[in-house]
Scaffold this motif. Structure first.
Motif, PDB file in Angstrom:
ATOM      1  N   UNK A   1       0.332  -1.378   0.296  1.00 57.51           N
ATOM      2  CA  UNK A   1       0.339   0.154  -0.224  1.00 57.51           C
ATOM      3  C   UNK A   1       1.160   1.180   0.396  1.00 57.51           C
ATOM      4  N   UNK A   2       2.250   1.060   0.582  1.00 55.77           N
ATOM      5  CA  UNK A   2       2.828   2.423   0.699  1.00 55.77           C
ATOM      6  C   UNK A   2       3.802   2.779  -0.868  1.00 55.77           C
ATOM      7  N   UNK A   3       3.633   1.743  -1.386  1.00 55.70           N
ATOM      8  CA  UNK A   3       4.293   1.499  -2.912  1.00 55.70           C
ATOM      9  C   UNK A   3       2.997   2.079  -3.481  1.00 55.70           C
ATOM     10  N   UNK A   4       1.745   2.175  -3.604  1.00 61.22           N
ATOM     11  CA  UNK A   4       0.908   2.219  -4.291  1.00 61.22           C
ATOM     12  C   UNK A   4       0.386   4.111  -3.620  1.00 61.22           C
ATOM     13  N   UNK A   5       0.841   3.920  -2.874  1.00 59.73           N
ATOM     14  CA  UNK A   5       0.639   5.751  -2.190  1.00 59.73           C
ATOM     15  C   UNK A   5       1.740   6.342  -2.698  1.00 59.73           C
ATOM     16  N   UNK A   6       2.314   5.647  -3.067  1.00 59.14           N
ATOM     17  CA  UNK A   6       3.787   7.228  -3.501  1.00 59.14           C
ATOM     18  C   UNK A   6       3.493   6.519  -5.156  1.00 59.14           C
ATOM     19  N   UNK A   7       3.469   5.972  -5.997  1.00 62.06           N
ATOM     20  CA  UNK A   7       2.928   6.171  -6.898  1.00 62.06           C
ATOM     21  C   UNK A   7       1.615   7.071  -7.434  1.00 62.06           C
ATOM     22  N   UNK A   8       0.717   6.681  -6.853  1.00 60.64           N
ATOM     23  CA  UNK A   8      -0.004   8.366  -6.864  1.00 60.64           C
ATOM     24  C   UNK A   8       0.248   9.598  -6.414  1.00 60.64           C
ATOM     25  N   UNK A  34     -10.626  -1.421  12.369  1.00 64.66           N
ATOM     26  CA  UNK A  34     -12.192  -1.175  12.027  1.00 64.66           C
ATOM     27  C   UNK A  34     -13.008   0.318  12.963  1.00 64.66           C
ATOM     28  N   UNK A  35     -12.803   1.380  12.353  1.00 63.03           N
ATOM     29  CA  UNK A  35     -13.781   2.661  13.065  1.00 63.03           C
ATOM     30  C   UNK A  35     -12.699   3.411  13.710  1.00 63.03           C
ATOM     31  N   UNK A  36     -11.449   3.013  13.635  1.00 63.50           N
ATOM     32  CA  UNK A  36     -10.264   3.879  14.276  1.00 63.50           C
ATOM     33  C   UNK A  36      -9.537   4.730  13.047  1.00 63.50           C
ATOM     34  N   UNK A  37      -9.044   5.428  13.010  1.00 65.27           N
ATOM     35  CA  UNK A  37      -8.073   5.928  12.597  1.00 65.27           C
ATOM     36  C   UNK A  37      -6.547   5.690  12.902  1.00 65.27           C
ATOM     37  N   UNK A  38      -5.259   6.265  11.336  1.00 66.22           N
ATOM     38  CA  UNK A  38      -4.168   4.916  12.092  1.00 66.22           C
ATOM     39  C   UNK A  38      -3.675   6.600  10.664  1.00 66.22           C
ATOM     40  N   UNK A  39      -2.118   6.290  10.940  1.00 69.06           N
ATOM     41  CA  UNK A  39      -0.949   7.650  10.982  1.00 69.06           C
ATOM     42  C   UNK A  39      -1.072   7.257   9.073  1.00 69.06           C
ATOM     43  N   UNK A  40      -0.802   7.525   8.467  1.00 67.92           N
ATOM     44  CA  UNK A  40       0.299   7.284   6.946  1.00 67.92           C
ATOM     45  C   UNK A  40       0.902   8.791   6.443  1.00 67.92           C
ATOM     46  N   UNK A  41       1.917   7.678   5.981  1.00 69.74           N
ATOM     47  CA  UNK A  41       2.495   8.764   4.939  1.00 69.74           C
ATOM     48  C   UNK A  41       2.326   9.631   3.618  1.00 69.74           C
ATOM     49  N   UNK A  42       2.039  10.650   3.056  1.00 67.28           N
ATOM     50  CA  UNK A  42       0.827  10.885   2.208  1.00 67.28           C
ATOM     51  C   UNK A  42       2.064  11.742   1.441  1.00 67.28           C
TER      52      UNK A  42
END
Length: 997
Positions: A1-8, A34-42
């Protein structure tokens, strides 16, 4: 998923697109997140991304999806969409035709688009469409209890059925999935997933899906669709063989009340066939310990639940474990089979070697004692055996039971003792010079199975009267018999599955996935060509002989006229009959017969075939549009043959039955072919073929517009529902054998006819609604009113208000004896209108006198004897029925309605009473409504007949009960003489309470 986010993110930066990262949503089926929040590098920022809840959908291009594939978000959005439409339309002054157009042309496409990835049940679809159905019934002045078959029937002004509409959409998309080459990998995966989901050794057939419908095993989108399609007798049959070998009978259908956990247990234990858990003679259910030994697995834990279910329903007793319905054929099991070794010498003498093998000619096992083994170079090893015959000791006439300790009560074969006796000579004998007096034969060594015998001295002591030449194998005959059969199957690599396509389908079109080589395609009818580019002028024709959908025979023929030989060809086929299909088949056989690299000129009398040929040849025609054409499978094959054989094909129109000799000859050949038995061609694409083909209950492929084809089937379903409604079923009988006495097409024209010439008007709505109620026998007669308001009317249905001799019903009021004399006069006036119309528009000169024909023929047949044109038929029918409606139906219904109102007035029943009754009933049926306590007759204090006592009681009970409707409904029901004053007082009391707070 990290790779896909970098490509987008790189794409957004390259295209200079600004993205609102707060709108990012993450879907997961991991319950920890489910129903929570997480931190992602965008990009270069660390952003908090919200994870959706379990039943919270995300809209992507107008379609709602979620990680759990839950239908709730989509169902909620569909319900909101319908509610928005209904609330908007309710405030407008619209007629029923307006609602039909908006619903069918605007609302249904929106719902169809949003429902691409879900399939809903009939109950869910009715729940979604309830507001629109209520609005449509109100526009036609129909009751809310009007059967849905009346508002969805294609012969009547109707709105589309949402459940059927979603089936049209899904079946078209499913066919596209399995017929598009680019989607073939996805289609194959889904097909194998469905087979694994049901845990069947083959893709589910029509019979399998019928049995699986009552279970809850279907969880994936495709499996649910297949079960729904099967209800309409449409089955997707795979072209590729996905059969799992190793058994005959699927275990799934022998487990009662099977659940998903039972399937999981079977999958973990790799059990898919009944053969794996029964004895070798197909008579007994093995114990769990015996199953472990046979499977050579160490399964842990207690016996599974599915085995306990089988022990309760599939066997007689748990003691002997005999099956109640054992399989008729031998099971296919994994035996430990010992085969003889090939010895090093060319000729080897064998001693005390005993074999059994399976003879496919006699379909039984054969015993033998090894004599010699002969091994020659470049030939298989052969073994000479002496033939022995099997029998049972207890059945032998030479055995004396009186001197033996053997059990004389051995009844079943399993309890009997197996013996082998030398054969005295049979048809299997191969003459041998060295041993001419014994029955011998030569068998391939690899097909033999070894077994051992008991010691002769031990068996002699056990059976003193046994003969010396008798042999006793250590294993029972049933075990050895099954072992030989399974060894034969393994050696020949036979297909073990019970799955076989219906014979009507297996020999039909589009079944076999075979690739034809150019050399095979170039094979023709041995036509003599004079040069490389050979010009053919071929006259062809198709002919159709109707005898039912699956019994009709289509004949096709063509005549070659370029050479002096004038070769001809004729053939016939069946299934989904049409004259166009026969003509297309004639073109196909023409292309097959033509040599490669030639110019073919085809003359035909069908302009439709020529137009379709030119349309199919366009390069910009998509696969979806091609599959909307009739006989698209034949057209696809025609163009692929033309491309592979490098043909140039031209078509020209010839006028039919114009006296052209070649065209008349082709027509005669095609009609002669209809009299012969049809030849079913095994036709397939020689390039990439479809994964699965839709079939009509395995009778044959459906190569038409599948959406329209299913629509015809659903129309029949709706028509049957209408005939089987409670009000109409007595008219047509339990077998519906009387429905053809009504001309339904003329009935459709009559109901659609406007009463005032306008398409949309309030008067036309009332007029059309009255026609529908009259057709459905739901006019508000006394018996109907008693069903709707049982507490307002007497305890039992009342007799007719006019004659008081027959029970009131929709079938009686028009035939009431009260207006018998007047009715005869009105009948004569209506017949005079019909006779005058027939004489005015008469088209058939040989028709009899209208005055005489009217008294001897039904209406539909009567008009057909005088008129040919359908338009004129409809005109005459509408004129007669209009007179019948005005002079009889509406006239006598007004009489009945006036008498009915007077009868209601005598019972003190008003419209307000009915409205309050409906209101209370709706409140009681609401899920969140908690009704107040109901007062009984005995709870009334003395003197409640006076206004002051009633007012005092209302104040004492309080406003909570009043708002629930209990007090008001109670007094409306039990104080009819005080209704109006009471209602006024209560309304005034409520106003005073509002002012005082």
């Amino acid at each position: 998923m990290k790779t896909l986010l970098e490509i987008s993110n790189d794409f957004y930066e390259l295209a200079n697109i600004q993205i609102n990262k707060d709108k990012y949503r993450l879907l997961t089926n991991n319950k920890l997140y489910v129903g929570k929040e997480i931190e992602l590098t965008l990009g270069s920022e660390l952003t908090k991304v919200k994870i959706n809840k379990k039943k919270e959908g995300v809209r992507i291009l107008g379609v709602y999806i979620d990680a759990y594939n839950s239908p709730s978000p989509t169902l909620k959005k569909l319900r909101q969409t319908v509610a928005l439409f209904s609330n908007t339309l309710r405030r407008k002054k619209l007629m029923h035709n307006h609602i039909i157009y908006i619903t069918n042309k605007v609302l249904m496409p929106i719902l169809e688009y949003r429902n691409q990835f879900q399939v809903f049940t009939i109950e869910q679809c009715n729940f979604v469409m309830a507001p629109i159905k209520k609005l449509f019934k109100q526009s036609l002045h129909l009751l809310r209890s009007t059967p849905d078959a009346l508002i969805h029937h294609y012969l009547l002004p109707s709105i589309n059925n949402f459940f059927y509409n979603q089936m049209y959409s899904h079946i078209a998309m499913t066919q596209l999935l399995f017929n598009t080459p680019l989607l073939n990998p996805i289609a194959m995966t889904q097909m194998l997933t469905t087979q694994y989901e049901f845990w069947l050794p083959h893709f589910p057939t029509h019979e399998d899906l019928t049995k699986l419908e009552s279970t809850k095993l279907a969880t994936t989108f495709l499996s649910k669709l297949l079960i729904y399609f099967n209800n309409f007798n449409i089955v997707f049959t795979p072209v590729y063989d996905t059969t799992i070998t190793g058994g005959r009978t699927p275990l799934l259908f022998h487990i009662p009340n099977i659940t998903k956990s039972d399937i999981t247990s079977l999958q973990n234990k790799r059990l898919i066939f009944l053969d794996q858990i029964i004895s070798g003679d197909s008579s007994f259910l093995l114990t769990f310990l015996e199953m472990k030994q046979m499977a050579q697995k160490n399964w842990k834990g207690a016996p599974p639940n599915w085995l306990k279910k089988m022990e309760n329903t599939e066997i007689w007793t748990t003691t002997n474990r005999r099956l109640i319905n054992p399989p008729k054929e031998l099971p296919i099991q994994n035996f430990l089979i010992q085969t003889p070794n090939v010895l090093p010498k060319k000729e080897n003498q064998l001693r005390n070697q005993w074999y059994i093998f399976w003879d496919p000619k006699s379909n039984t096992s054969i015993y033998g004692k090894g004599i010699t083994q002969v091994n020659h170079k470049d030939t298989p090893s052969m073994t000479q055996v002496q033939h022995y015959v099997q029998s049972y000791l207890e059945d032998d006439a030479l055995f004396d039971f009186r001197a033996s300790n053997s059990h004389q009560d051995a009844i079943t074969p399993r309890k009997k003792t197996t013996i082998l006796k030398p054969c005295k000579g049979c048809a299997l004998h191969t003459y041998n010079v060295d041993r001419p007096l014994i029955c011998t034969m030569y068998i391939v060594t690899s097909s033999l199975c070894k077994f051992k015998l008991y010691n002769q001295n031990i068996m002699k002591r056990k059976f003193p009267n046994a003969k010396n030449f008798w042999k006793f194998p250590t294993k029972h005959h049933i075990t050895l018999h099954n072992m030989a059969y399974n060894s034969f199957l393994k050696l020949n690599r036979s297909s073990f599955s019970h799955f076989n396509l219906n014979s009507n389908f297996s020999n039909n079109d589009m079944v076999h996935n075979r690739k034809f080589s150019p050399q095979e395609l170039a094979m023709n009818c041995n036509l003599n060509k004079n040069h490389f580019y050979f010009l053919y002028s071929i006259f062809k024709d198709g002919s159709l002989s109707l005898d039912g959908t699956n019994k009709s025979i289509m004949g096709a023929a063509w005549v070659e006229v370029s050479s002096s030989v004038n070769d001809t060809f004729q053939c016939s086929t069946a299934h989904l009959p049409s004259s166009t299909k026969a003509k297309v088949l004639a073109i196909l056989t023409t292309i097959i017969a033509a040599p490669t690299h030639c110019h073919v000129t085809i003359h035909t009398d069908s302009k439709n075939v020529i137009d379709t040929f030119n349309k199919t040849g366009r390069s910009n025609l998509s696969q979806r549009r091609i599959m909307k054409l009739n006989n698209f499978s034949l057209w696809i094959l025609i163009y692929r043959l033309i491309k592979t054989k490098s043909l140039r094909v031209d078509m020209f129109k010839v006028k039919a039955h114009s006296g052209h000799s070649h065209n008349d000859k082709a027509d005669h050949l095609a009609k002669d072919a209809c009299n012969n038995s049809p030849i079913f061609l095994a036709i397939s694409h020689y390039s990439q073929a479809p994964i699965m083909v839709p079939t009509l209950a395995n009778y044959g492929p459906i190569d038409k517009n599948i959406r329209k084809y299913l629509q015809r089937i659903t129309n029949l379903h709706t028509f049957e529902k209408l005939l089987r409604t409670k009000t109409l079923s007595p008219l047509f009988g339990p077998t519906l054998d009387q429905f053809d006495r009504i001309n339904w097409e003329l009935t459709k024209d009559w109901i659609a006819q406007s009463c005032d010439g306008s398409i949309c008007s309030a008067a036309n709505d009332r007029h059309t609604g009255f026609k529908i109620k009259n057709l459905g026998h739901i006019l508000p007669t006394v018996d109907k009113q008693w069903l709707y308001y049982p507490k307002l009317y007497p305890d039992s249905p009342t007799n007719c208000i006019l004659c008081n001799s027959t029970a009131a019903s929709n079938t009686h009021w028009g035939l009431c004896h009260q207006h018998h004399a007047d009715r005869l006069t009105d009948y004569k006036e209506c017949l005079s209108v019909l006779i005058k119309a027939l004489e005015t528009y008469k088209e058939i000169a040989i028709a009899p006198s209208a005055q005489i024909a009217v008294s001897t023929s039904p209406l539909g047949y009567l008009i057909a004897r005088f008129i040919r044109s359908r338009k004129v038929k409809s005109l005459i029918t509408n004129a007669f029925l209009s007179a019948f409606m005005d002079n009889i139906i509406r006239k006598y219904w007004r009489k009945y309605a006036r008498a009915y109102k007077q009868w209601e007035k005598s019972l003190h029943i008003t419209k307000r009473d009915k409205r309050l009754y409906r209101k209370r009933r709706n409140q009681d049926t609401e899920p969140n409504h908690i009704p107040g306590p109901r007062l009984s007759r005995t709870s009334l204090p003395s003197g409640t007949r006076s206004r002051e006592d009633i007012r005092r009681l209302v104040y004492a009970v309080g406003s909570n009960y009043l708002h629930s409707g209990s007090i008001l409904d109670y007094f409306v029901s039990f104080t009819p003489d005080m209704r109006e004053p009471l209602s006024l007082d209560i309304n005034g009391w409520c106003r005073n309470m509002d002012r005082s707070g």
